[in-house]
Design a protein around this motif. Structure first.
Motif, mmCIF file in Angstrom:
data_model
loop_
_atom_site.group_PDB
_atom_site.id
_atom_site.type_symbol
_atom_site.label_atom_id
_atom_site.label_comp_id
_atom_site.label_asym_id
_atom_site.label_seq_id
_atom_site.Cartn_x
_atom_site.Cartn_y
_atom_site.Cartn_z
ATOM 1 N N MET A 71 0.851 -1.193 0.000
ATOM 2 C CA MET A 71 0.000 0.000 0.000
ATOM 3 C C MET A 71 0.886 1.242 0.000
ATOM 4 O O MET A 71 1.875 1.311 0.712
ATOM 5 C CB MET A 71 -0.919 -0.009 1.226
ATOM 6 C CG MET A 71 -1.905 1.167 1.283
ATOM 7 S SD MET A 71 -2.951 1.123 2.740
ATOM 8 C CE MET A 71 -3.853 -0.382 2.481
ATOM 9 N N SER A 72 0.516 2.235 -0.791
ATOM 10 C CA SER A 72 1.323 3.439 -0.894
ATOM 11 C C SER A 72 1.198 4.298 0.358
ATOM 12 O O SER A 72 0.222 4.194 1.113
ATOM 13 C CB SER A 72 0.898 4.257 -2.122
ATOM 14 O OG SER A 72 -0.424 4.719 -1.961
ATOM 15 N N THR A 73 2.202 5.135 0.587
ATOM 16 C CA THR A 73 2.192 6.031 1.753
ATOM 17 C C THR A 73 1.024 6.993 1.691
ATOM 18 O O THR A 73 0.410 7.322 2.720
ATOM 19 C CB THR A 73 3.522 6.814 1.797
ATOM 20 O OG1 THR A 73 4.610 5.896 1.735
ATOM 21 C CG2 THR A 73 3.610 7.622 3.081
ATOM 22 N N ARG A 74 0.668 7.442 0.505
ATOM 23 C CA ARG A 74 -0.461 8.362 0.368
ATOM 24 C C ARG A 74 -1.761 7.715 0.847
ATOM 25 O O ARG A 74 -2.541 8.313 1.571
ATOM 26 C CB ARG A 74 -0.585 8.798 -1.086
ATOM 27 C CG ARG A 74 -1.742 9.749 -1.340
ATOM 28 C CD ARG A 74 -1.856 10.104 -2.814
ATOM 29 N NE ARG A 74 -0.670 10.810 -3.246
ATOM 30 C CZ ARG A 74 -0.474 11.201 -4.506
ATOM 31 N NH1 ARG A 74 -1.386 10.942 -5.432
ATOM 32 N NH2 ARG A 74 0.610 11.847 -4.844
ATOM 33 N N LYS A 75 -1.979 6.457 0.468
ATOM 34 C CA LYS A 75 -3.193 5.757 0.901
ATOM 35 C C LYS A 75 -3.205 5.557 2.404
ATOM 36 O O LYS A 75 -4.250 5.684 3.051
ATOM 37 C CB LYS A 75 -3.294 4.413 0.180
ATOM 38 C CG LYS A 75 -3.622 4.530 -1.299
ATOM 39 C CD LYS A 75 -3.786 3.155 -1.921
ATOM 40 C CE LYS A 75 -4.139 3.267 -3.397
ATOM 41 N NZ LYS A 75 -4.272 1.931 -4.026
ATOM 42 N N THR B 146 11.060 7.264 5.901
ATOM 43 C CA THR B 146 12.496 7.495 6.088
ATOM 44 C C THR B 146 13.337 6.244 5.833
ATOM 45 O O THR B 146 14.442 6.336 5.282
ATOM 46 C CB THR B 146 12.768 8.008 7.511
ATOM 47 O OG1 THR B 146 12.258 7.052 8.474
ATOM 48 C CG2 THR B 146 12.082 9.346 7.733
ATOM 49 N N LYS B 147 12.819 5.059 6.215
ATOM 50 C CA LYS B 147 13.608 3.841 6.039
ATOM 51 C C LYS B 147 13.920 3.557 4.570
ATOM 52 O O LYS B 147 15.090 3.315 4.219
ATOM 53 C CB LYS B 147 12.885 2.653 6.676
ATOM 54 C CG LYS B 147 13.703 1.369 6.650
ATOM 55 C CD LYS B 147 12.974 0.241 7.353
ATOM 56 C CE LYS B 147 13.788 -1.059 7.309
ATOM 57 N NZ LYS B 147 13.082 -2.163 7.983
ATOM 58 N N PRO B 148 12.923 3.577 3.664
ATOM 59 C CA PRO B 148 13.268 3.386 2.246
ATOM 60 C C PRO B 148 14.208 4.458 1.707
ATOM 61 O O PRO B 148 15.094 4.158 0.897
ATOM 62 C CB PRO B 148 11.904 3.438 1.548
ATOM 63 C CG PRO B 148 10.910 3.077 2.599
ATOM 64 C CD PRO B 148 11.462 3.646 3.859
ATOM 65 N N ILE B 149 14.019 5.710 2.183
ATOM 66 C CA ILE B 149 14.908 6.781 1.715
ATOM 67 C C ILE B 149 16.343 6.502 2.156
ATOM 68 O O ILE B 149 17.295 6.660 1.373
ATOM 69 C CB ILE B 149 14.420 8.143 2.236
ATOM 70 C CG1 ILE B 149 13.095 8.522 1.560
ATOM 71 C CG2 ILE B 149 15.465 9.226 1.995
ATOM 72 C CD1 ILE B 149 12.506 9.807 2.057
ATOM 73 N N SER C 268 6.949 -2.659 -3.109
ATOM 74 C CA SER C 268 5.694 -3.002 -3.779
ATOM 75 C C SER C 268 5.478 -2.085 -4.983
ATOM 76 O O SER C 268 5.806 -0.898 -4.930
ATOM 77 C CB SER C 268 4.518 -2.858 -2.798
ATOM 78 O OG SER C 268 3.284 -2.965 -3.480
ATOM 79 N N PRO C 269 4.933 -2.611 -6.077
ATOM 80 C CA PRO C 269 4.672 -1.750 -7.251
ATOM 81 C C PRO C 269 3.736 -0.590 -6.954
ATOM 82 O O PRO C 269 3.737 0.400 -7.678
ATOM 83 C CB PRO C 269 4.053 -2.722 -8.265
ATOM 84 C CG PRO C 269 4.550 -4.067 -7.846
ATOM 85 C CD PRO C 269 4.651 -4.021 -6.344
ATOM 86 N N ASN C 270 2.929 -0.709 -5.853
ATOM 87 C CA ASN C 270 2.014 0.383 -5.496
ATOM 88 C C ASN C 270 2.702 1.478 -4.689
ATOM 89 O O ASN C 270 2.092 2.510 -4.421
ATOM 90 C CB ASN C 270 0.828 -0.170 -4.685
ATOM 91 C CG ASN C 270 -0.007 -1.154 -5.485
ATOM 92 O OD1 ASN C 270 -0.176 -0.977 -6.685
ATOM 93 N ND2 ASN C 270 -0.525 -2.181 -4.830
ATOM 94 N N TYR D 211 8.915 2.491 -5.246
ATOM 95 C CA TYR D 211 9.162 1.566 -6.360
ATOM 96 C C TYR D 211 9.666 2.339 -7.576
ATOM 97 O O TYR D 211 10.579 1.890 -8.280
ATOM 98 C CB TYR D 211 7.874 0.812 -6.682
ATOM 99 C CG TYR D 211 8.008 -0.123 -7.868
ATOM 100 C CD1 TYR D 211 8.563 -1.393 -7.733
ATOM 101 C CD2 TYR D 211 7.572 0.273 -9.134
ATOM 102 C CE1 TYR D 211 8.692 -2.246 -8.812
ATOM 103 C CE2 TYR D 211 7.707 -0.578 -10.229
ATOM 104 C CZ TYR D 211 8.261 -1.833 -10.056
ATOM 105 O OH TYR D 211 8.387 -2.661 -11.133
ATOM 106 N N ILE D 212 9.072 3.517 -7.796
ATOM 107 C CA ILE D 212 9.493 4.348 -8.931
ATOM 108 C C ILE D 212 10.924 4.838 -8.720
ATOM 109 O O ILE D 212 11.752 4.805 -9.642
ATOM 110 C CB ILE D 212 8.529 5.533 -9.102
ATOM 111 C CG1 ILE D 212 7.099 5.025 -9.335
ATOM 112 C CG2 ILE D 212 8.962 6.435 -10.250
ATOM 113 C CD1 ILE D 212 6.062 6.132 -9.392
#
Length: 482
Positions: A1-5, A200-203, A226-228, A232-233
């Protein structure tokens, strides 16, 4: 699930939870105010009814004493008392006061009925008939006054107990509200920490990989998302950047490798020029001497050999017109023909327009040298070598063929396999007459210089002969890397 969602879900839930807590507290306060206002409205109605009834009784008493018609007009105007009766009928009744309020309403109705009857009698000017009704009205007004105070007292008593109950509920709700506020605060902090970690962790992971890539560690593995997810981009873009850098580095390595191999081939050529200046000067002396002694053929052969040597002394990084290569090939064939004599014939079929195409130095002569050494060496007569040059708008084609011994498939593959270190094995006699520059080296140089634009085709049959075709792209300026 995306951070925005996640933010769109979590933040509204927190707001909804806080709104529910605020609504529950507000409802408790509203119940207290509502019950207080209802009780106060009924108390005021009881008081106003009592005051209005006593005022009416006073007007009646004044009229019986003074017989003033203006007082009679005020007595007839009992709309306010009727309005109070209507409001009293609309008020909700507590179950504990149902009997008392019903009795009170009946008393008020009886009073208003008796008052109306009394007013009719006063209008008829019957001085004695109204006395009984007057006494009844006074008695009813006394009952109403007493019952009003009783109801007010009971209302206050009931409200006091209800107020204490509600205040206890409010106290409990306040305590529960504090607990809920603490819980929602802790939950908000946990959710904030969780959401910040999701960001922050993915960054941090991507920054760590980017730092490794910046230090040249292109094998660093990128984390998968996740692709969502928005990351991922970013991860895909960083992966593409890494792949592009690897391609650029591979391209640079390949270019350096080409330059290195090209220099190695040039060095190989230079190493085979055994004391070229001394030899060139010696050949000139031999040519002069042969001419003086009358050996014209020996003199011509020596001059040709000198020209051949002079051509070998040319700089390898500068291209030459195909015309020079053809002349050099003719000189080489002339020298070989003095050895083979009538055993070999050289056939030339050339389109003059194609001779302006620029090619690397020593493109034709090594191929002819291999033909003499491997193709027609053992032929006693009838050997033929054909040089055919033609072209189109894009390419110049060089075709060299012979009717010699030919080669098997493995030998042909070895010639086309530029990266293999082995060359066609030479005998000791062949090595003595060889320049050391094989056909495969020529093919490799063409590949390094022209890339995919060039092509080499070999058609050979054992006992029939061999045909080698070179496809050279037409370029206005050819730059060789040294």
């Amino acid at each position: 699930m995306s951070t925005r969602k996640i933010l769109f879900i979590v933040l509204p839930l927190l707001l909804l939870l806080n709104s529910i807590i605020s609504y529950v507290l507000f409802q408790s306060s509203y119940r207290v105010n509502e019950s207080y206002n209802t009780m106060l409205t009924r108390v005021l109605l009881y008081q106003q009814v009592d005051e209005q009834v006593q005022l009416q009784v006073n007007y009646i008493s004044q009229y019986t004493d003074q017989k003033d018609s203006s007082i009679l007009l005020q007595l007839n105007n009992n709309e306010q008392l009727s309005s109070l009766q209507a409001q009293l009928q609309q008020q909700p009744i507590d179950r504990k006061l149902l009997l008392g309020v019903t009795s009170y309403r009946n008393l008020l109705s009886s009073y208003m009925s008796s008052e109306n009857t009394l007013m009719l009698m006063l209008d008829q000017d019957s001085s004695l008939a109204y006395v009984d009704y007057y006494n009844e009205i006074k008695q009813l007004s006394s009952f109403i006054s007493e019952e009003s105070y009783n109801l007010i007292s009971k209302e206050l008593s009931i409200y006091s107990g209800l107020y204490q109950t509600i205040m206890l509920e409010i106290s409990d709700m306040k305590q529960s509200g504090i607990y809920l506020l603490i819980a929602t605060t802790l939950l908000s902090l946990l959710l904030a920490y969780w959401i910040s970690s999701l960001i922050t962790k993915p960054i941090q992971q991507l920054v760590s990989v980017a730092e490794k890539i910046s230090h040249g560690e292109l094998t660093a593995t990128l984390p998968r998302y996740s692709p969502n997810s928005e990351f991922y981009i970013l991860s895909d873009a960083l992966e593409q950047m890494k792949m592009n850098l690897m391609k650029i580095m591979d391209s640079d390595k390949e270019a350096l490798q080409k330059d290195k191999q090209l220099r190695e081939y040039e060095i190989a050529v230079l190493q085979n020029q055994i004391n070229p200046h001394f030899l060139f000067n010696s050949l000139n002396v031999l040519s002069k001497l042969a001419l003086i002694e009358g050996a014209e053929q020996t003199s011509d052969l020596t001059v040709t050999m000198a020209n051949l040597l002079r051509y070998h002394l040319r700089q390898m990084d500068k291209p030459v017109p195909l015309r020079d290569e053809v002349k050099h090939a003719k000189d080489y064939f002339y020298i070989q023909q003095t050895r083979f004599r009538d055993r070999v014939h050289f056939i030339i079929d050339i389109d003059e327009e194609e001779l302006t195409t620029r090619v690397p130095v020593l493109t034709l002569q090594p191929i002819l040298e291999n033909i003499f050494m491997h193709g027609i060496e053992g032929m006693e007569s009838g050997a033929t070598i054909t040089l055919h040059i033609y072209g189109d708008k894009t390419y110049t084609w060089i075709e060299i063929s012979d009717n010699g011994s030919g080669m098997d498939e493995q030998t042909k593959l070895n010639l086309l396999n530029y990266d293999s270190p082995s060359e066609i094995p030479l005998s000791s006699e062949q090595k003595k007459g060889s320049t050391g520059i094989g056909s495969r080296n020529v093919f490799r140089r063409l590949q390094l210089i022209y890339g995919q634009q060039h092509a080499v085709y070999i058609d050979s049959t054992i006992g029939v002969g061999t045909t080698i075709k070179l496809r050279i792209p037409k370029q206005q300026e050819l730059k060789l890397t040294k």
